[in-house]
Design a protein around this motif. Structure first.
Motif, short mmCIF file in Angstrom:
data_model
loop_
_atom_site.label_atom_id
_atom_site.label_comp_id
_atom_site.label_asym_id
_atom_site.label_seq_id
_atom_site.Cartn_x
_atom_site.Cartn_y
_atom_site.Cartn_z
N UNK A 10 19.83 47.00 -22.99
CA UNK A 10 21.16 46.88 -23.62
C UNK A 10 20.57 47.04 -25.43
N UNK A 11 19.80 46.33 -25.71
CA UNK A 11 19.28 46.19 -26.94
C UNK A 11 18.76 47.36 -27.52
N UNK A 13 19.31 50.36 -26.35
CA UNK A 13 20.11 51.42 -26.39
C UNK A 13 21.18 51.42 -27.41
N UNK A 14 21.70 50.16 -27.57
CA UNK A 14 22.28 49.84 -28.54
C UNK A 14 22.34 50.14 -30.00
N UNK A 15 20.99 49.50 -30.28
CA UNK A 15 20.33 49.71 -31.70
C UNK A 15 19.95 51.13 -32.12
N UNK A 17 22.00 53.73 -30.85
CA UNK A 17 23.18 54.39 -30.91
C UNK A 17 23.71 54.65 -32.48
N UNK A 18 24.25 55.61 -32.72
CA UNK A 18 24.74 55.84 -34.19
C UNK A 18 26.09 56.51 -33.76
N UNK A 19 26.99 56.00 -34.73
CA UNK A 19 28.46 56.43 -34.45
C UNK A 19 28.82 56.82 -36.13
N UNK A 20 29.03 58.02 -36.00
CA UNK A 20 29.56 58.73 -37.34
C UNK A 20 30.90 58.29 -37.86
N UNK A 21 31.23 57.67 -38.95
CA UNK A 21 32.26 57.44 -39.03
C UNK A 21 33.29 58.37 -39.60
N UNK A 22 34.37 58.32 -39.64
CA UNK A 22 35.46 59.46 -40.05
C UNK A 22 35.14 59.65 -41.71
N UNK B 34 26.60 55.26 -39.74
CA UNK B 34 26.58 55.55 -38.52
C UNK B 34 25.86 54.23 -37.68
N UNK B 35 24.77 53.78 -38.33
CA UNK B 35 24.23 52.58 -37.33
C UNK B 35 25.16 51.51 -37.46
N UNK B 37 28.30 51.33 -38.20
CA UNK B 37 29.46 51.47 -37.26
C UNK B 37 29.16 51.09 -35.95
N UNK B 38 28.22 51.41 -35.41
CA UNK B 38 27.70 50.98 -33.92
C UNK B 38 27.44 49.65 -33.92
N UNK B 51 35.76 50.56 -37.98
CA UNK B 51 35.50 51.31 -39.02
C UNK B 51 36.17 50.56 -40.23
N UNK B 79 22.72 44.68 -42.26
CA UNK B 79 23.33 44.59 -40.62
C UNK B 79 23.94 43.11 -40.53
N UNK B 118 24.39 54.44 -22.77
CA UNK B 118 25.13 53.34 -24.08
C UNK B 118 26.53 53.43 -23.75
N UNK B 121 27.06 50.70 -21.02
CA UNK B 121 26.60 49.53 -21.75
C UNK B 121 27.81 48.81 -22.65
N UNK B 140 21.81 38.30 -27.56
CA UNK B 140 20.88 39.48 -26.73
C UNK B 140 20.69 40.61 -27.65
N UNK B 141 21.45 41.03 -28.44
CA UNK B 141 21.46 42.42 -29.21
C UNK B 141 20.87 41.90 -30.54
#
Lengths: 233, 186
Positions: A10-11, A13-15, A17-22, B34-35, B37-38, B51, B79, B118, B121, B140-141
């Motif tokens: 989980x860690x 994969x989550x770390x 991950x990137x999500x582009x903000x609007x 991006x990171x 926001x994740x 956001x 972070x 992901x 998850x 955990x994260x």
């Protein structure tokens, strides 16, 4: 408690991950930042104003206190001058009165002695009478010296030199006239400047005294209150 | 050498951003948003709300950038601000309350070997109640310890442990269900 395998997964994969903000997100942040930027200098200015006003108050305070000291000094000097003037005014008058009295007294004494001498000792030599007269005049001059200041001494010397009654009277009259004129002059001077100064000085003195007394009273009350509180404690 | 150069570049950009240089601020934002926001998405299911929280957290980053001492990693510092902002959002806006039970089992789920995406998850985490989710994410994260989590959330260390064990149990059952579904489809 070790992290479980799925937690590791989980860690990772989550770390990663990137999500582009609007696109709007940055614009909003930009707007918020510019708002705070506009606010910040205002705050700084506020502090500047506070500091400036504080410094201003300090300057005004020091200036005011310095002025007070000056005003204290000025009335004192004025008062001293007044006293001197008063003395100078009064003394001549007194002196003149004294001198008149002494002149009259001396003239009377001399006249009486003269008449006595004339009546009793007609046969005596004029030298002796002159001597007596001079002695008596000298005695009177000593008395006068005690009462009068140095200024009147020349007059006395003149009087002692002038043996005749008429001359003495004339001198006395002259002296009186001169002193009267002097008196008038001095009176005029006082009326013009010194009285105003005096009044001002008195007003300032009274105000200052009021302030000082008030401050003293307040200080005393505070002091007493504090002392009482400390005792109670 | 490259690392040093990158570090110098970063410190230069931070210096400029402290002086309210908008370009430097935008550079930092575009590099880390991006990171971050994740990270926010881990805690907040709604991407729009996530956001919003990220933007307010970035505001805090830029306003307290002069307090950054260049000791730890810059990303870690940002972070932490993000995580704190998410927690305060959940606690204030959603009024998350923690059941103060201190019953927890120290089981390990080593047997489970997940091969999830992901998205899967995130789906599993989203299904957790907010209290469980926070403690699980932090422990955990993010790798915080129970005493740190207890301080951050204003709860007992025992509560933090119990919340984690509950979260793990829930995830365990969810994972087994998902696996069964996967096996069934296979």
């Amino acid at each position: 408690m070790e992290p479980n395998n799925f937690e590791k997964d989980f860690r990772e994969k989550l770390n990663n991950r990137t999500i582009e903000p609007s696109d709007k997100a940055w614009d909003r942040l930009d707007a918020m930042l510019s708002i705070t930027e506009n606010k910040k200098p205002k705050k700084k200015n506020k502090w500047l104003y506070i500091a400036a006003s504080f410094v201003g108050f300090l300057l005004v305070g020091t200036f005011f206190f310095n002025q007070k000291e000056q005003t204290i000094k000025v009335p004192q000097s004025v008062v001293v001058e007044d006293n001197i003037k008063k003395d100078s005014v009064v003394k001549p008058a007194l002196n003149s009165v004294d001198s008149i009295k002494t002149v009259i007294a001396s003239s009377e004494q001399t006249s009486v002695q003269k008449s006595n001498n004339k009546e009793i000792n007609n046969n005596q030599k004029s030298n002796a009478t002159l001597k007596n007269e001079s002695n008596q005049v000298a005695e009177s001059s000593i008395i006068i010296k005690n009462n009068q200041e140095k200024q009147s001494i020349p007059n006395q010397n003149q009087i002692s030199k002038n043996e005749n009654v008429d001359q003495l009277l004339v001198n006395a009259e002259k002296a009186v006239v001169a002193e009267n004129s002097a008196k008038q002059k001095s009176k005029v001077k006082i009326n013009a400047d010194d009285l105003l100064n005096q009044v001002d000085g008195e007003l300032e003195l009274s105000f200052r005294e009021k302030v000082i007394s008030k401050v003293n009273k307040n200080y005393q009350t505070v002091k007493v209150a504090l002392a009482n509180r400390n005792q109670q404690e | 050498m490259k690392i040093i150069h990158l570090h110098q570049e970063e410190t230069e950009i931070i210096k400029l951003a402290v002086e309210n240089n908008r370009q430097a601020q935008q550079q930092i934002y575009s590099r880390f948003s991006p990171k971050m926001l994740s990270v926010c998405r881990q805690y907040i299911k709604d991407i729009q709300l996530a956001e919003d929280v990220m933007i307010t957290a970035f505001m805090k980053v830029f306003t307290s950038l002069n307090k950054f001492e260049h000791k730890g990693s810059f990303e870690g510092w940002i972070r932490r601000i993000m995580v704190n902002e998410c927690i305060s959002y959940l606690r204030v806006q959603k009024k998350v309350k923690f059941a103060e039970d201190e019953i927890y089992t120290e089981e390990s789920f080593n047997a489970i070997d997940s091969q999830f995406t992901v998205e899967q998850i995130q789906f599993l985490i989203d299904a957790l109640p907010d209290g469980y989710k926070m403690v699980f994410n932090l422990y955990a994260i993010e790798g915080y310890k129970h005493n740190e989590i207890a301080k951050m959330l204003g709860i007992n260390e025992g509560t933090s442990k119990s919340q984690l064990s509950h979260a793990r149990k829930m995830l365990q059952t969810q994972i087994t269900i998902l696996k069964k579904q996967d096996n069934g489809t296979e």
